[in-house]
Design an enzyme around this catalytic site. Structure first.
Site, mmCIF file in Angstrom:
data_model
loop_
_atom_site.group_PDB
_atom_site.id
_atom_site.type_symbol
_atom_site.label_atom_id
_atom_site.label_comp_id
_atom_site.label_asym_id
_atom_site.label_seq_id
_atom_site.Cartn_x
_atom_site.Cartn_y
_atom_site.Cartn_z
ATOM 1 N N ASP A 186 92.432 -0.197 42.828
ATOM 2 C CA ASP A 186 92.538 -0.995 41.783
ATOM 3 C C ASP A 186 91.310 -0.653 40.535
ATOM 4 O OD1 ASP A 186 93.337 -3.217 40.235
ATOM 5 O OD2 ASP A 186 93.293 -4.592 41.705
HETATM 6 C C1 BGC Z 1 94.787 -5.800 38.877
HETATM 7 C C2 BGC Z 1 95.978 -4.824 39.115
HETATM 8 C C3 BGC Z 1 96.412 -4.143 37.748
HETATM 9 C C4 BGC Z 1 95.185 -3.356 37.265
HETATM 10 C C5 BGC Z 1 95.413 -2.416 36.216
HETATM 11 C C6 BGC Z 1 93.788 -5.093 37.969
HETATM 12 O O1 BGC Z 1 92.832 -5.995 37.527
HETATM 13 O O2 BGC Z 1 94.209 -6.333 39.716
HETATM 14 O O3 BGC Z 1 96.979 -5.611 39.837
HETATM 15 O O4 BGC Z 1 97.481 -3.274 38.350
HETATM 16 O O5 BGC Z 1 94.116 -4.154 37.093
HETATM 17 O O6 BGC Z 1 95.819 -3.144 34.899
#
Ligand code: BGC
Length: 755
Positions: A278
């Site tokens: 993530d």
């Molecule tokens: C979130 C994810 C997301 C990623 C990319 C993160 O902060 O937890 O769910 O896919 O950002 O935008």
């Protein structure tokens, strides 16, 4: 004897990881320098770029040097082409980039937030929403989505409960599968399908106290039975990638957790796609307190991470770790191969621009057909929580006062995580009602109140352009205006609840009620004596115990996407009979949390179901154990009567089946759809078992006056669970079956699983 499938904790030697692209991938790998290899593991966020800027950007320079594997959240074919051009024309090996985006609930055509969508219990429809999202996103250059989010959530304080399918592992698994199939289809190289990424692996929904990014601590037996099944369902459906979660598991952050990312995911589940972190997940392990950037980056690679989102830990430290013997070149190569394989699967090596067709972008996005489908889907996701005296459906020629801070805000209709949505294209409730009422010009409107008494809270609740401009008048002036139009009306529609940014990432709340100013408004409206229909906007179950007494009717509309206003009007006016059922329990108050239907019994269960307090029993002095609305609950404009529950046999052999049938009669005045639900209870086990578990559901259409016999088939597979040794087994003995309209299903029967 036990009926076991496999010992889940042991490695599965039947892994079939054959890769048709292996030779091609190996031949590219043999040409790559270490820097180029690490580049493939690097996923920076490009943000928004104006076409033509890419070459001169910092990222452009890195692409040229082969230091970027993919980019995410760039919207437009032109910008994506710009970046891909650099890779194809200026980088040494001309390896195409992969382009990702958070396409979570639709692309420009936005469907309900996932929690809302799950309330439709309609797998075919859900799969189609993912397919349409894939078609639109791929028409705009995207070939990879960070969806589905399948985190089980039992704590509605957690804002991201809005992004998942609620509290149940069985339903969540069906939805995970439908979403992966919808995005990926049966041919990933088709330019109308995109690669899916199941997230957040794992247990991200179980953060303590519902606070985002918080610590998770859970027994393995609970993980396996209650939290892991939806991720596994996505893997079994062939999901191409998995995103590691922010939280820790057994004291080790998921991003650096080898048990999770290798032993479980690859060795037990045979996952052969790639794992992405993530956003800055690797770097965040420093704050978790497990080491510096070099250490945590090596830890992530060694655990099984293949791609590093944003943080560049892998890019900047692995060389040193390799020199120092902390990582191996074969682990780096394995990660690179997985990324290259994904690019082959998507067809990017055949044609790096296959998702960059400007004509498609012009004709396949936000089409009339897609919007019509979004309208249908939105109406199917809405849940009728209350409808006294049949106040709904509304008469189209009635004088309707539409009141509330959420009544006329296009920006708040799409809901959280709608990156590609053009907010001004959404239909507000007021617009929808006016259009739905046709020639009726008796639609009155007043804002009635701001979102909150607290101006500062309102600011953080309306970020990212999800504005509800604060009205400068006093609370009293706003209320008086509302009361004055209410007095001229036959019925009041009160649009209340949360703004869309009150749920979603980093939007946890300790108090999940409707903001006080809106509650005060509602009370004032109710005092007029006119029927009040609450149209409830929310990204989570709310504590609306009092409101559920005050209002005549409550329609929960979540955030239902681009076509919200139209779809809400369709339901309010009865053009669509509501059939949604909640997938996360509504607590009476925050103190009941976590509250979920498939809990254990305890050694001192409460002896009555009337909610009467009993000393030395498992209950509260100040609130009943029962929720306000149980899992699976939702009303219709018609009524359904259940009867004649029958089992085809009272014994089940391990090789056999039992048919469970029930007659469902539409006894009301409208044709309607009903989600018939089947639950089981394993009465005696080697470990304690839940009081109820969903094991089947069918959404059936029943005409008024008609009776349908609905039949479910149970096999030994439906009775299996992970035992103390984490073997997936069914244990002989007695089982109860419950069938009904929600998880409180009163009809029950019993059978025995025999050896
Ligand atoms: C979130 C994810 C997301 C990623 C990319 C993160 O902060 O937890 O769910 O896919 O950002 O935008």
């Amino acid at each position: 004897m036990l009926f076991a499938s496999c010992n889940s904790e042991k490695n599965n030697s039947n892994a079939t990881n054959s890769n048709p692209f292996e030779k091609k991938v190996d031949s590219i790998l043999s040409l790559m320098t270490l820097d180029e290899k690490l580049g493939q593991l690097n996923l920076p966020s490009a943000g928004q770029f104006t076409t033509g800027q890419a070459t001169n950007s910092d990222i452009g320079g890195k692409i040229e040097k082969g230091l970027v594997g993919g980019l995410f959240n760039i919207k437009s074919v032109a910008s994506i082409k710009d970046f891909q051009n650099i890779a194809m024309e200026k980088s040494r090996l001309k390896i195409p980039l992969i382009f990702g985006m958070d396409v979570i609930h639709g692309y420009e055509t936005t469907f309900p937030i996932p929690l809302g969508l799950s309330c439709s219990w309609d797998m075919e429809m859900i799969e189609k929403t993912a397919h349409i999202a894939a078609v639109e996103a791929s028409a705009d250059g995207i070939n990879w989505t960070f969806s589905p989010m399948v985190d089980i959530a039992r704590d509605p304080r957690w804002g991201r409960i809005s992004e998942g399918s609620g509290e149940d592992a069985y339903l969540g698994s069906q939805i995970a599968k439908a979403m992966v199939n919808g995005y990926q289809g049966d041919d990933l190289s088709n330019n109308k399908t995109i690669m899916s990424c199941v997230k957040h692996f794992a247990l991200y929904g179980a953060g303590e106290a519902g606070r985002d990014y918080n610590t998770v601590d859970m027994s393995k037996i609970r993980m396996y039975n209650e939290y892991l099944p939806p991720y596994k369902a996505a893997v079994d459906a062939g999901v191409g990638s998995v995103m590691a979660s922010f939280n820790e598991i057994d004291g080790i952050p998921a991003t650096g957790n080898k048990w999770l990312l290798t032993d479980l995911l690859r060795n037990q589940w045979n996952f052969n796609g790639f794992v992405v972190t993530d956003y800055t997940g690797i770097n965040e392990m420093i704050a978790h307190g497990v080491g510096d950037l070099q250490h945590v980056s090596a830890m992530a690679l060694n655990a099984g991470v293949d791609m590093d989102m944003v943080g560049e830990g892998l890019l900047t430290t692995l060389k040193k770790s390799l020199d120092e013997g902390k990582v191996s070149i074969s682990d780096i190569d394995t990660a690179v191969k997985r990324i290259l394989t994904a690019k082959y699967q998507l067809g990017l090596f055949d044609d790096p621009f296959k998702y960059c067709d400007e004509n498609r972008a012009k004709t396949e996005i936000f089409t009339k057909e897609n919007r019509a489908f979004a309208r249908e889907v939105a109406a199917q996701s809405m849940v009728l929580l209350k409808n006294d005296d049949k106040v709904l459906p509304l008469n189209k020629s009635a004088k309707i006062a539409v009141i509330g801070p959420l009544a006329h805000t296009k920006e708040n209709m799409a809901g959280t995580w709608s990156v590609a949505t053009k907010q001004d294209q959404s239909i507000s409730l007021l617009e929808g009602i006016k259009e739905g009422a046709g020639s009726n010009t008796n639609i009155l409107y007043a804002k009635g109140s701001n979102l909150s008494y607290d101006e500062n809270f309102e600011k953080i609740a309306t970020m990212f352009g999800k504005e509800i401009p604060r009205d400068g008048r006093t609370d009293e002036q706003l209320r008086q205006e509302a009361l004055s139009i209410a007095s001229k009306s036959d019925v009041i529609v009160a649009a209340l609840g949360e703004s869309s940014e009150m749920s979603g990432e980093s939007s946890s709340r300790s108090d999940i009620s409707i903001p006080e100013v809106q509650r005060d408004l509602l009370q004032a409206l109710v005092k007029t004596g006119k029927p009040v229909v609450v149209v409830l906007f929310n990204g989570r179950p709310l504590t609306i115990t009092e409101e559920s007494e005050w209002a005549s009717a409550i329609l929960d509309v979540w955030f239902s996407g681009s076509e919200s206003g139209h779809a809400i009007a369709d339901v309010l006016f009865g053009d669509v009979n509501p059939s949604g059922k909640i997938t996360a329990t509504f607590p009476r108050n925050v103190g009941q949390i976590p509250i979920y239907y498939n809990h254990k019994n305890t050694g001192r269960p409460l002896g009555n179901t009337e909610g009467k307090f009993e000393k030395f029993r498992s209950n509260y002095m100040d609130v009943p154990n029962e929720p306000l609305y149980p899992f699976g609950y939702g009303l219709s404009y018609t009524t359904f009567d259940y009867g004649n529950l029958k089992l085809s046999a009272n014994q089940l052999n391990p090789e056999g089946t039992i048919e469970v049938s029930v007659d469902v009669t539409n006894s009301g005045d409208y044709d309607g759809k009903e989600v018939v639900q089947l639950y089981i209870r394993d009465l005696v086990g080697s470990v304690t078992r839940p009081v109820k578990e969903l094991k089947g559901f069918q959404k059936v259409e029943i005409k008024k006056g008609e009776t349908k016999t609905v039949t479910f088939t149970l096999t030994v597979e439906d009775l299996k669970f992970y035992n103390y040794n984490l073997d997936f087994v069914a244990e002989p003995g007695d089982f109860e079956v419950f069938v009904g309209t929600n998880s409180d299903a009163p009809l029950k029967a019993q059978f025995k699983l025999v050896e």
